[in-house]
Design a protein around this motif. Structure first.
Motif, short mmCIF file in Angstrom:
data_model
loop_
_atom_site.label_atom_id
_atom_site.label_comp_id
_atom_site.label_asym_id
_atom_site.label_seq_id
_atom_site.Cartn_x
_atom_site.Cartn_y
_atom_site.Cartn_z
N LYS A 37 -9.59 -27.11 -21.74
CA LYS A 37 -9.45 -28.57 -21.67
C LYS A 37 -8.39 -29.05 -22.67
O LYS A 37 -7.54 -29.88 -22.35
N GLU A 38 -8.42 -28.51 -23.88
CA GLU A 38 -7.44 -28.88 -24.91
C GLU A 38 -6.05 -28.38 -24.54
O GLU A 38 -5.05 -29.08 -24.76
N ILE A 39 -5.99 -27.18 -23.97
CA ILE A 39 -4.69 -26.61 -23.59
C ILE A 39 -4.05 -27.43 -22.48
O ILE A 39 -2.85 -27.72 -22.53
N LYS A 40 -4.85 -27.83 -21.48
CA LYS A 40 -4.31 -28.66 -20.39
C LYS A 40 -3.73 -29.96 -20.93
O LYS A 40 -2.65 -30.38 -20.52
N LEU A 41 -4.45 -30.59 -21.84
CA LEU A 41 -3.94 -31.83 -22.44
C LEU A 41 -2.65 -31.57 -23.21
O LEU A 41 -1.71 -32.36 -23.13
#
Length: 159
Positions: A37-41
């Motif tokens: 989730k953090e990587i996608k953002l």
């Protein structure tokens, strides 16, 4: 999201980050030391480490032995683009947000065109989002009764 890698003097390579296997996501998470989730953002924000890690994981499909240290592009060789689904979503949201402010809407669409992977897709999404809605198929709202209209205060009419 589409990550475009354009090596100096080379042909652009495109990596579709919207279609990843769970095993690829796990490798990306371990490599980046962060949750998906953090990587996608971070990819959406143009974070070079996130873009590099995701592009590397996808590139490994064709080059399974490729190590992260061997895929070390220059910062300006990576760029994130929006895929067709994302472009349509943004176009619709921009019309909802800026529909009554034509100058702001035009600015938002100009930025969307810059970020879109496929320019034709983007123009189609903008045309669809700004097309007049078919009034014949919409259920007409009943007109307020005269006594109801008189009793409503301006504040309740806005709410």
């Amino acid at each position: 999201m589409i990550i475009t890698y354009t090596p100096e003097g080379g042909e652009p390579q495109h990596f579709d980050a919207s279609r990843l296997r769970a095993s690829e996501i796990q490798v990306i998470e371990r490599t980046a030391d962060a949750h998906w989730k953090e990587i996608k953002l971070a990819v959406g924000d143009g974070d070079v480490n996130a873009m590099r890690t995701v592009a590397w994981a996808i590139k490994k499909r064709q080059e399974p032995a490729l190590r992260i240290a061997e895929f070390d592009p220059w910062e300006d060789e990576l760029r994130v683009r929006l895929d067709g689904r994302e472009v349509r979503s943004y176009a619709t949201r921009f019309v909802e947000k800026y529909g009554d402010r034509p100058e702001d809407l035009a600015d938002a669409f100009a930025e969307l065109r810059e970020l879109a992977f496929d320019r034709e897709d983007c123009e189609s999404a903008i045309a669809d989002a700004t097309a007049p809605k078919d009034q014949a198929s919409a259920d007409p709202e009943p007109a307020p009764q005269p006594e109801q209209a008189e009793q409503e205060s301006p504040a309740s009419a806005i709410a």
